[in-house]
Motif scaffolding. Sequence first.
Motif, PDB file in Angstrom:
ATOM      1  N   ALA A   1       0.840  -1.205   0.000  1.00 50.24           N
ATOM      2  CA  ALA A   1       0.000   0.000   0.000  1.00 50.24           C
ATOM      3  C   ALA A   1       0.873   1.253   0.000  1.00 50.24           C
ATOM      4  O   ALA A   1       1.935   1.274   0.618  1.00 50.24           O
ATOM      5  CB  ALA A   1      -0.915   0.003   1.218  1.00 50.24           C
ATOM      6  N   PRO A   2       0.465   2.299  -0.703  1.00 49.53           N
ATOM      7  CA  PRO A   2       1.252   3.545  -0.740  1.00 49.53           C
ATOM      8  C   PRO A   2       1.530   4.118   0.649  1.00 49.53           C
ATOM      9  O   PRO A   2       2.632   4.614   0.911  1.00 49.53           O
ATOM     10  CB  PRO A   2       0.384   4.487  -1.576  1.00 49.53           C
ATOM     11  N   LEU A   3       0.554   4.048   1.559  1.00 51.00           N
ATOM     12  CA  LEU A   3       0.760   4.562   2.914  1.00 51.00           C
ATOM     13  C   LEU A   3       1.828   3.761   3.642  1.00 51.00           C
ATOM     14  O   LEU A   3       2.700   4.339   4.316  1.00 51.00           O
ATOM     15  CB  LEU A   3      -0.555   4.516   3.697  1.00 51.00           C
ATOM     16  N   ALA A   4       1.788   2.447   3.505  1.00 52.60           N
ATOM     17  CA  ALA A   4       2.786   1.593   4.160  1.00 52.60           C
ATOM     18  C   ALA A   4       4.182   1.860   3.596  1.00 52.60           C
ATOM     19  O   ALA A   4       5.172   1.904   4.340  1.00 52.60           O
ATOM     20  CB  ALA A   4       2.416   0.120   3.989  1.00 52.60           C
ATOM     21  N   ARG A   5       4.273   2.059   2.286  1.00 50.74           N
ATOM     22  CA  ARG A   5       5.572   2.364   1.680  1.00 50.74           C
ATOM     23  C   ARG A   5       6.095   3.711   2.147  1.00 50.74           C
ATOM     24  O   ARG A   5       7.310   3.866   2.419  1.00 50.74           O
ATOM     25  CB  ARG A   5       5.438   2.349   0.153  1.00 50.74           C
ATOM     26  N   SER A   6       5.227   4.693   2.269  1.00 50.56           N
ATOM     27  CA  SER A   6       5.647   6.024   2.712  1.00 50.56           C
ATOM     28  C   SER A   6       6.159   5.979   4.146  1.00 50.56           C
ATOM     29  O   SER A   6       7.198   6.576   4.473  1.00 50.56           O
ATOM     30  CB  SER A   6       4.488   7.011   2.591  1.00 50.56           C
ATOM     31  N   ILE A   7       5.455   5.248   5.016  1.00 50.48           N
ATOM     32  CA  ILE A   7       5.873   5.141   6.411  1.00 50.48           C
ATOM     33  C   ILE A   7       7.200   4.397   6.522  1.00 50.48           C
ATOM     34  O   ILE A   7       8.081   4.768   7.314  1.00 50.48           O
ATOM     35  CB  ILE A   7       4.789   4.439   7.244  1.00 50.48           C
ATOM     36  N   SER A   8       7.367   3.339   5.734  1.00 52.19           N
ATOM     37  CA  SER A   8       8.626   2.585   5.779  1.00 52.19           C
ATOM     38  C   SER A   8       9.795   3.431   5.284  1.00 52.19           C
ATOM     39  O   SER A   8      10.912   3.336   5.805  1.00 52.19           O
ATOM     40  CB  SER A   8       8.504   1.309   4.947  1.00 52.19           C
ATOM     41  N   LEU A   9       9.554   4.270   4.272  1.00 52.10           N
ATOM     42  CA  LEU A   9      10.606   5.172   3.794  1.00 52.10           C
ATOM     43  C   LEU A   9      10.982   6.176   4.872  1.00 52.10           C
ATOM     44  O   LEU A   9      12.168   6.459   5.093  1.00 52.10           O
ATOM     45  CB  LEU A   9      10.126   5.894   2.534  1.00 52.10           C
TER      46      LEU A   9
END
Length: 205
Positions: A153-161
């Motif tokens: 998910a885009p939100l999960a990728r943003s948080i991981s970054l």
Amino acid sequence: MGYYAFRIIGALIILLTVWAVTFSRGLLVLVMVLAVPSILQHLFFHPHSLGMLPFINRILSIGFDLIIIAIISQHIFKTEQPNSETIFGALCIYLLLGFTFASIYSAISNRVQDAFYLAPTLNHHAIPDRFDFIYFSFGTLTELGTPGITAVAPLARSISLLEAILGVLYMAVLLSRLINAYRGVETSNIGREEKIYAARRGSRE
């Protein structure tokens, strides 16, 4: 058996955390209030529990972690000269960051369907649990990578970054600076003791 033992240990760690931050009297009541949902999450809520109540409980648990991080950070920055307690406090913050992001990933997975993908060749289950999120969080925080689980998910990728950037900056800037300052204090103390010893020895001669 080991799974439930891990959950009980997690609840005990929360209680010890509340006791450890008793030096901050002003925020002690808030910490104790937020500790209750966090303990409930570790003892009663299943990692795959869906619905609004488990989600709110996870959010309150994240709030508890953030408050603890803020209290320890304030205590560290107030210290004029770094010591071993300051270094250990900074390391605790680093570990708490990993667990906090794991809770954030769990909350995202609760609200966003298929937010994370588990590779079937490396996992025996299809739905990520608490252990998977801890593994993913610390793998991201330390830049070691997380084979077997991927943020979709885009939100999960943003948080991981964000977590990856924060982990690198924390180790490169804050922790290394504290360690260098601590070494400087230790060196100055050793030099001062040597001068005192030399002066005493000279006066005796």
